[in-house]
Every structure is written in structure tokens, then in C-alpha cells.
Design a protein around this motif. Structure first.
Motif, mmCIF file in Angstrom:
data_model
loop_
_atom_site.group_PDB
_atom_site.id
_atom_site.type_symbol
_atom_site.label_atom_id
_atom_site.label_comp_id
_atom_site.label_asym_id
_atom_site.label_seq_id
_atom_site.Cartn_x
_atom_site.Cartn_y
_atom_site.Cartn_z
ATOM 1 N N SER A 156 21.729 50.105 36.103
ATOM 2 C CA SER A 156 21.880 50.209 37.561
ATOM 3 C C SER A 156 20.576 49.911 38.261
ATOM 4 C CB SER A 156 22.329 51.612 37.950
ATOM 5 O OG SER A 156 23.520 51.928 37.330
ATOM 6 N N ASP A 197 20.086 46.136 38.267
ATOM 7 C CA ASP A 197 20.954 45.494 39.257
ATOM 8 C C ASP A 197 20.422 45.698 40.666
ATOM 9 O OD1 ASP A 197 24.056 46.312 37.532
ATOM 10 O OD2 ASP A 197 22.714 44.580 37.395
ATOM 11 N N THR A 232 19.164 42.832 43.323
ATOM 12 C CA THR A 232 19.725 42.738 44.670
ATOM 13 C C THR A 232 18.623 42.809 45.719
ATOM 14 O OG1 THR A 232 21.600 43.975 43.829
ATOM 15 C CG2 THR A 232 21.450 43.732 46.198
ATOM 16 N N HIS A 275 29.726 42.565 40.128
ATOM 17 C CA HIS A 275 30.034 43.546 41.169
ATOM 18 C C HIS A 275 30.183 42.895 42.525
ATOM 19 C CE1 HIS A 275 29.296 46.788 38.449
ATOM 20 N NE2 HIS A 275 28.090 46.371 38.188
ATOM 21 N N MET A 276 30.006 41.571 42.563
ATOM 22 C CA MET A 276 29.987 40.921 43.868
ATOM 23 C C MET A 276 31.389 40.512 44.272
ATOM 24 S SD MET A 276 27.490 37.919 45.089
ATOM 25 C CE MET A 276 26.191 38.573 44.112
ATOM 26 N N SER A 277 31.684 40.712 45.549
ATOM 27 C CA SER A 277 33.013 40.349 46.005
ATOM 28 C C SER A 277 32.956 40.047 47.492
ATOM 29 C CB SER A 277 33.963 41.505 45.727
ATOM 30 O OG SER A 277 35.212 41.243 46.246
ATOM 31 N N VAL A 278 33.845 39.179 47.931
ATOM 32 C CA VAL A 278 33.794 38.757 49.335
ATOM 33 C C VAL A 278 34.997 39.298 50.087
ATOM 34 C CG1 VAL A 278 32.441 36.723 48.853
ATOM 35 C CG2 VAL A 278 34.894 36.608 48.722
ATOM 36 N N ASP A 279 35.014 39.035 51.367
ATOM 37 C CA ASP A 279 36.107 39.391 52.252
ATOM 38 C C ASP A 279 37.452 38.910 51.737
ATOM 39 O OD1 ASP A 279 34.754 39.377 55.525
ATOM 40 O OD2 ASP A 279 36.187 40.749 54.601
ATOM 41 N N PRO A 280 38.438 39.775 51.664
ATOM 42 C CA PRO A 280 39.741 39.276 51.231
ATOM 43 C C PRO A 280 40.459 38.451 52.295
ATOM 44 C CG PRO A 280 39.833 41.627 51.652
ATOM 45 C CD PRO A 280 38.412 41.225 51.808
ATOM 46 N N ASP A 290 38.728 38.048 59.358
ATOM 47 C CA ASP A 290 39.025 38.963 60.463
ATOM 48 C C ASP A 290 38.816 38.261 61.790
ATOM 49 O OD1 ASP A 290 39.956 41.506 60.501
ATOM 50 O OD2 ASP A 290 38.140 42.311 59.637
ATOM 51 N N ALA A 321 25.482 33.216 50.679
ATOM 52 C CA ALA A 321 24.949 34.506 50.242
ATOM 53 C C ALA A 321 25.044 34.629 48.728
ATOM 54 C CB ALA A 321 25.692 35.642 50.925
ATOM 55 N N THR A 322 26.185 34.196 48.177
ATOM 56 C CA THR A 322 26.344 34.281 46.726
ATOM 57 C C THR A 322 25.344 33.388 46.021
ATOM 58 O OG1 THR A 322 28.691 34.378 47.226
ATOM 59 C CG2 THR A 322 28.080 34.315 44.933
ATOM 60 N N HIS A 368 21.825 34.523 45.107
ATOM 61 C CA HIS A 368 21.626 35.407 43.961
ATOM 62 C C HIS A 368 21.555 34.644 42.658
ATOM 63 C CE1 HIS A 368 22.855 38.379 46.936
ATOM 64 N NE2 HIS A 368 22.171 39.213 46.186
ATOM 65 N N GLU A 403 30.783 51.332 41.816
ATOM 66 C CA GLU A 403 30.675 50.082 41.070
ATOM 67 C C GLU A 403 30.890 48.866 41.945
ATOM 68 O OE1 GLU A 403 29.891 49.384 37.821
ATOM 69 O OE2 GLU A 403 29.300 51.475 37.844
ATOM 70 N N TYR A 404 31.929 48.867 42.758
ATOM 71 C CA TYR A 404 32.293 47.633 43.447
ATOM 72 C C TYR A 404 31.855 47.562 44.899
ATOM 73 C CZ TYR A 404 35.034 46.719 39.339
ATOM 74 O OH TYR A 404 35.413 46.502 38.051
ATOM 75 N N LYS A 413 27.242 48.702 44.617
ATOM 76 C CA LYS A 413 26.462 47.749 43.843
ATOM 77 C C LYS A 413 26.718 46.314 44.259
ATOM 78 C CE LYS A 413 25.895 50.387 39.639
ATOM 79 N NZ LYS A 413 26.055 50.373 38.185
ATOM 80 N N ASN A 414 27.546 46.102 45.247
ATOM 81 C CA ASN A 414 27.816 44.751 45.709
ATOM 82 C C ASN A 414 26.663 44.303 46.596
ATOM 83 O OD1 ASN A 414 28.819 42.411 46.724
ATOM 84 N ND2 ASN A 414 30.655 43.301 47.647
ATOM 85 N N PRO A 415 25.954 43.240 46.203
ATOM 86 C CA PRO A 415 24.792 42.828 47.015
ATOM 87 C C PRO A 415 25.187 42.385 48.414
ATOM 88 C CG PRO A 415 24.786 41.728 44.892
ATOM 89 C CD PRO A 415 26.104 42.391 45.017
ATOM 90 N N LEU A 416 26.458 42.006 48.603
ATOM 91 C CA LEU A 416 26.856 41.502 49.904
ATOM 92 C C LEU A 416 27.324 42.595 50.858
ATOM 93 C CD1 LEU A 416 28.897 38.448 48.618
ATOM 94 C CD2 LEU A 416 26.542 38.497 49.366
ATOM 95 N N ARG A 443 34.818 45.603 52.822
ATOM 96 C CA ARG A 443 35.677 44.420 52.775
ATOM 97 C C ARG A 443 35.448 43.740 51.438
ATOM 98 N NH1 ARG A 443 37.794 44.584 57.144
ATOM 99 N NH2 ARG A 443 36.836 44.803 59.181
ATOM 100 N N GLU A 492 37.266 42.354 47.985
ATOM 101 C CA GLU A 492 38.520 42.040 47.325
ATOM 102 C C GLU A 492 38.643 42.768 45.994
ATOM 103 O OE1 GLU A 492 39.752 38.180 47.727
ATOM 104 O OE2 GLU A 492 41.678 38.977 47.077
#
Lengths: 196, 169
Positions: free
Chosen positions: A8, A11, A15, A126-131, A134, A153-154, A157, B138-139, B142-145, B153, B155
Motif C-alpha cells: 500500500s 502504491d 500515485t 485499482h484505477m477506474s474511470v467514470d461509468p 454526467d 490521466a491514466t 501513470h 481498495e477501489y 487507492k484509485n489515483p484518479l 465515480r 466503475e
């Protein structure tokens, strides 16, 4: 004697590197920030390679070196190997055949690209974007623009791992240029172009 | 035991099937009352608009926490009702149940409150809430964004959460 560090913490450090360089040191200059981050990666890759190849003989050719990166190096860093290696490398260098040397050299200029694909890149897991996009009160944001922002942004990294690969290969005597592509998270492809 | 009507007058909702949808909805608030997440899986009745709904929920839990801590017979502290308490101070309230739903609550030491509204026959969900908090770390954390303090927000978080909640008994 192996010393351990919490994952952790690693990570969070990674970041924060990207965040500091993009938002504090080089605000509005993403290319400069990217170059600095890549340079840090270069140093890290250089030192790690020295450490991991300490008892090995020299690599006979570029393919062996790339295979080392895909298997041993990647396992040490990310606890898994590269899932897929693609190359258009067809001709191997045969220095004894002098009359063909020139022809082979020109071949090399066009070939010598390797694509390393990791289907679940650890630092992106662990990275995820807007589903969904908006439509906020401030105004409508076209889908393409918000996609671009998150893609940018992705990609910030990924400069660090690209630098690591470049540093590793340079230490093994292979100058190259490395770029990354994340069209679908968390899979990630690194494109290595070897300079002749 | 109910004085104002037996279970024939206000019958409980039908028993959940094994295929999930036992959870009705979920809220996540941070320490300042910002609603970080609101997920809804099964909510037949909506009476307020979402802002008021979130404020009502946050206020309800704030008051309940305060009240339960002050009524604690085992604690020697005699502070005034309404004094804000640090997370973890005093006794910790974790759920209440009515004839139509059960509300489970968990507060982390950092002030993140997770509220899960389920079917009234649900068992103790404290372990599940801890698991959901782990998913959050975790999600989301730890999400850099992700910027802390803003609505979530992500997914990945949404899909993992939905999968887990469908498996809750």
C-alpha cells in the motif's frame, strides 16, 4: 537478507509522484512532468537491472534480453510475467555473414519493435474511470472530451513503468524508446522500439 | 411484540429469493456529511428528492449515534446530549429493524459511514459492512484518479459492490 515494504505504501508513493509532478511542480506542462517521471523510472530500471542480472552471463541477442524483461524482471517487479509478446523481429544479426551485413542493417531500421502485453497490470489494478458521463449543471461535456481527460490521466501513470523498461534495456546495452497504451484497463501494452 | 397492530395488518415483504436482491439501498457518507455514494437496488417508494433524502439519512444517524451513546448504562461519562463525538467514542450503534426493513450501520475511525438497508430478516451484517469498507479502500481510496471528499465515480467499485451485495443472504 530481504527487507520488505508494504505494498500500500508503494502504491501511494507512485500515485503521489504523478500527482506532485502534474499538479505542483509542473502545473500546465504535462510534457515536462512526463519527462521527469520517465527519467526517475530510467534510474530505477537501471539500478534494478544491475541487481537482478548479477549472476547471469551476458545476453546473446536482443530477443534474449527482451525475454528476460518479460519473465524474470517482470516477476520480480509485479509477481507475474508478461502475458503476450509480439514482435516483427524476423532477422537475427549474423555478424559472420559480411556481405549480407548491410542488407540486415537496413532491415533492422524497419524492424525491432516489441509489444509487451500485460493483461492485468498491477499498478493500474485499482484505477477506474467514470461509468457514465454526467451532464452536470455547469454545462454539457461531450463524451469524447471526458474520455480524453481520463485517458490522459491514466497515461500519466504509465510514464514511470516506461522509464523502468527503458532504463533496464539501456543497462543491458540496448538503447530504445518505450511507450505505453491503455485502451482497456487494466490491460496494458508497452511498445519498445529499439534504436539501431 | 407490537401493540399497534399485528403482522397481519402490516405484513412483511415477501421473503427474498436465493438469487439476491436482498439489499434495498446503500449510502456512504464521509466525515463532513457529503454523500459519497448512493446505490439503489430495490426501492419501491421514494418520498423526497435525493438531496433531502441524503441529509435526512445523515441527520438521523448522527442523532441516533449521539442518543445511544448518552443512554449507555455502562459508561461513566456524563456529557451533554448533542456534543459531537469522535468516531469510536462511546458505544457504537450498529443496526435497527422495523417490520419492513433493517438498517445496518458502520462507522470507520476516519469518519466514513456505511449504511445498508436490507430485508428485515437479514442476519447481523457487521462483517459484510467491514468487507464493503475494504472494497472502498481498495477501489476508491487507492484509485489515483479519485479526489477524496468527492462523490465516488468508479466503475470497478460499482461492479464489485453489486456482485458482493447480490451474494448477501
Amino acid at each position: 537478507m530481504v527487507r520488505e515494504v508494504s505494498e500500500s505504501c508503494m502504491d501511494s508513493l507512485l500515485t503521489e509522484i504523478v500527482s506532485s509532478y502534474c499538479n505542483r511542480f509542473y502545473v500546465n506542462k504535462p510534457e515536462l512532468a512526463a519527462r521527469r517521471i520517465e527519467a526517475i523510472g530510467y534510474q530505477v530500471g537501471h539500478q534494478l537491472t544491475e541487481r537482478y542480472t548479477i549472476e547471469r552471463p551476458r545476453f546473446s541477442d536482443h530477443l534474449e534480453a527482451i525475454k528476460f524483461i518479460c519473465k524474470d524482471f517482470w516477476s520480480e517487479l509485479f509477481k507475474k510475467q508478461i502475458d503476450n509478446l509480439k514482435t516483427n523481429h524476423r532477422v537475427s544479426f549474423r555478424p559472420q555473414i559480411l556481405q549480407l551485413e548491410v542488407a540486415i542493417q537496413t532491415f533492422w531500421l524497419l524492424q525491432g519493435t516489441f509489444v509487451l502485453q500485460d493483461n492485468k497490470f498491477r499498478w493500474l489494478s485499482h484505477m477506474s474511470v467514470d461509468p457514465s458521463v454526467d451532464i452536470s449543471g455547469a454545462g454539457q461535456e461531450p463524451f469524447a472530451m471526458s474520455e480524453n481527460k481520463s485517458a490522459q490521466a491514466t497515461s500519466m501513470h504509465l510514464y514511470f513503468p516506461c522509464g523502468i523498461i527503458r532504463g533496464a534495456l539501456s543497462t543491458l546495452g540496448i538503447p530504445c524508446a518505450v511507450s505505453a497504451d491503455t485502451s482497456n484497463l487494466p490491460a496494458c501494452s508497452f511498445v519498445i522500439r529499439i534504436k539501431v | 411484540m407490537q401493540f399497534f397492530g399485528g403482522s397481519e395488518i402490516s405484513p412483511s415483504p415477501p421473503l427474498p429469493t436465493a438469487s439476491g436482491n436482498n439489499a434495498h439501498m446503500m449510502y456512504i457518507f464521509n466525515r463532513n456529511g457529503v454523500c459519497l455514494l448512493y446505490r439503489e437496488w430495490n426501492r419501491p417508494l421514494r418520498t423526497l428528492d435525493s438531496n433531502q433524502d441524503h441529509k435526512l439519512m445523515f441527520g438521523l444517524l448522527f442523532s441516533l449515534k449521539s442518543l445511544t451513546a448518552k443512554m449507555d448504562p455502562s459508561s461513566a461519562e456524563k456529557g451533554n446530549l448533542g456534543v459531537p463525538q469522535l468516531p469510536g467514542q462511546g458505544c457504537s450503534f450498529h443496526s435497527f429493524r422495523t417490520n419492513t426493513y433493517k438498517l445496518s450501520f458502520m462507522e470507520s475511525p476516519s469518519g466514513i459511514k456505511i449504511i445498508l438497508v436490507t430485508h428485515p430478516k437479514a442476519s447481523d451484517l457487521r462483517e459484510s459492512l467491514k468487507y464493503i469498507y475494504n472494497l472502498y479502500v481498495e477501489y476508491v481510496v487507492k484509485n489515483p484518479l479519485y479526489t477524496p471528499g468527492t462523490p465516488i465515480r468508479s466503475e470497478l467499485f460499482n461492479t464489485t459492490l453489486d456482485q458482493y451485495v447480490r451474494g448477501l443472504g
